[in-house]
Scaffold this active site. Structure first.
Site, mmCIF file in Angstrom:
data_model
loop_
_atom_site.group_PDB
_atom_site.id
_atom_site.type_symbol
_atom_site.label_atom_id
_atom_site.label_comp_id
_atom_site.label_asym_id
_atom_site.label_seq_id
_atom_site.Cartn_x
_atom_site.Cartn_y
_atom_site.Cartn_z
ATOM 1 N N ASP A 135 0.833 -1.191 0.000
ATOM 2 C CA ASP A 135 0.000 0.000 0.000
ATOM 3 C C ASP A 135 0.877 1.255 0.000
ATOM 4 O O ASP A 135 2.026 1.230 0.464
ATOM 5 C CB ASP A 135 -0.907 0.031 1.231
ATOM 6 C CG ASP A 135 -1.928 -1.091 1.244
ATOM 7 O OD1 ASP A 135 -2.298 -1.554 0.150
ATOM 8 O OD2 ASP A 135 -2.330 -1.505 2.346
ATOM 9 N N LYS A 136 0.324 2.341 -0.482
ATOM 10 C CA LYS A 136 1.061 3.605 -0.560
ATOM 11 C C LYS A 136 1.782 3.923 0.749
ATOM 12 O O LYS A 136 2.960 4.282 0.748
ATOM 13 C CB LYS A 136 0.095 4.737 -0.920
ATOM 14 C CG LYS A 136 0.714 6.125 -0.859
ATOM 15 C CD LYS A 136 -0.324 7.203 -1.091
ATOM 16 C CE LYS A 136 0.277 8.598 -0.898
ATOM 17 N NZ LYS A 136 -0.740 9.672 -1.075
#
Length: 316
Positions: A135-136
């Site tokens: 995830d970012k």
């Protein structure tokens, strides 16, 4: 375009799809949610809103995105590289591959600049070389393929779970058991489609955890190992266990009671942590060509390390 009386009570996205047949309803819905539609000069973001007869609607179409991501000179923390693959330590805040709203400044853009002409086309035009993603706002170790053969072999290894991955997770509260296993199916949240959830008809998912350190009763540092690889798996399973990640914007629904007993400065640091406190600490796998076992580790990034240090200094 001005809506006439026949449009009354229709969903906005459905009416627009009938008005502009060249655009799909899903595309129109996305454009509305991105703020590309105005009603009498006011931005409208709800695709389900009812059409207002007599109102003037204006839809703005953004310029088309390039067919392939562009190379960008973004620094990479490379742990290992040969002609077949790259292992790197992804910082928090870096999106892995381009998507609507994040077309540039991604890991893929950086990899294209780093690898030159070697990477495009491997594993798909939009995600060249990407075997798995973080995830970012999750940091840590990732592997990227540089050849089609390596991409295929690594993808198969991830599918078979023929590798070892560990995550460090800072959670609210302390699990009752020092070691445990969460087995609960994961699928799309029935209401909020941007989130995942434990749902009866979800895909099988299992996560093992081990308590590394408890900070009083307020927080705990866990080591997590994935038996499966579902979207947001660690975040969903730990929230399901009753111990959501510190800083998680999607799965921390309310502040735990333990936070009220913390010193004010530490409570502010924990509640103000701007991302989920999750770090992919290690990754081990067999080299897709040589068969050699490779193992890599990365320490927590500066923001998480500072938060852990602050917790360690506080008497609780």
């Amino acid at each position: 375009m001005v809506a006439d009386a026949t449009a009354a009570h229709q969903r906005l996205d459905r009416w627009l799809a009938s008005t502009w047949p060249d655009l799909s309803r899903s595309r129109l819905k996305a454009l509305i949610e991105q703020g590309q539609l105005t009603r009498d000069g006011e931005v409208v973001r709800d695709p389900a809103e009812s059409v207002r007869p007599g109102a003037r609607y204006v839809l703005t179409l953004p310029p088309p995105a390039p067919a392939a991501p562009a190379a960008e000179a973004i620094p990479l923390a490379i742990l290992f590289e040969d002609e077949h693959l790259i292992v790197l330590d992804k910082p928090p805040g870096l999106v892995v591959h381009p998507a609507p709203g994040n077309e540039t400044g991604t890991l893929v853009n950086a990899l294209l600049a780093h690898c030159g002409d070697a990477l495009p086309g491997i594993g798909g035009e939009a995600r060249p070389g990407i075997v798995h993603r973080l995830d970012k706002d999750t940091s840590g170790v990732m592997v990227v393929a540089k050849t089609e053969a390596a991409h295929r072999a690594l993808s198969e290894a991830f599918a078979r779970r023929d590798l070892e991955r560990t995550y460090l997770a800072l959670v609210w509260g302390v699990p009752a058991k020092a070691e445990g296993r969460v087995e609960a199916p994961i699928g799309r949240h029935p209401v909020d489609r941007k989130r995942m959830a434990v749902v009866a008809k979800g895909k099988p998912a299992a996560t093992r955890y081990r308590l590394l350190r408890a900070f009083g009763t307020a927080c705990a540092l866990l080591e997590c190992r994935l038996e499966t690889g579902r979207t947001h798996q660690v975040r969903v399973h730990l929230a399901h266990l009753g111990h959501p990640l510190v800083g998680d914007p999607a799965y921390l629904r309310r502040l735990p009671a333990a936070a009220a007993r913390l010193p004010a400065e530490l409570r502010a640091a924990l509640t103000g942590f701007p991302r989920q406190a999750l770090h992919a600490a290690s990754l081990a796998f067999r080299h897709p060509v040589t068969g050699e076992r490779l193992a890599f580790a990365a320490p927590p990034p500066a923001d998480l390390a500072a938060l852990l240090a602050a917790l360690g200094r506080t008497q609780m």
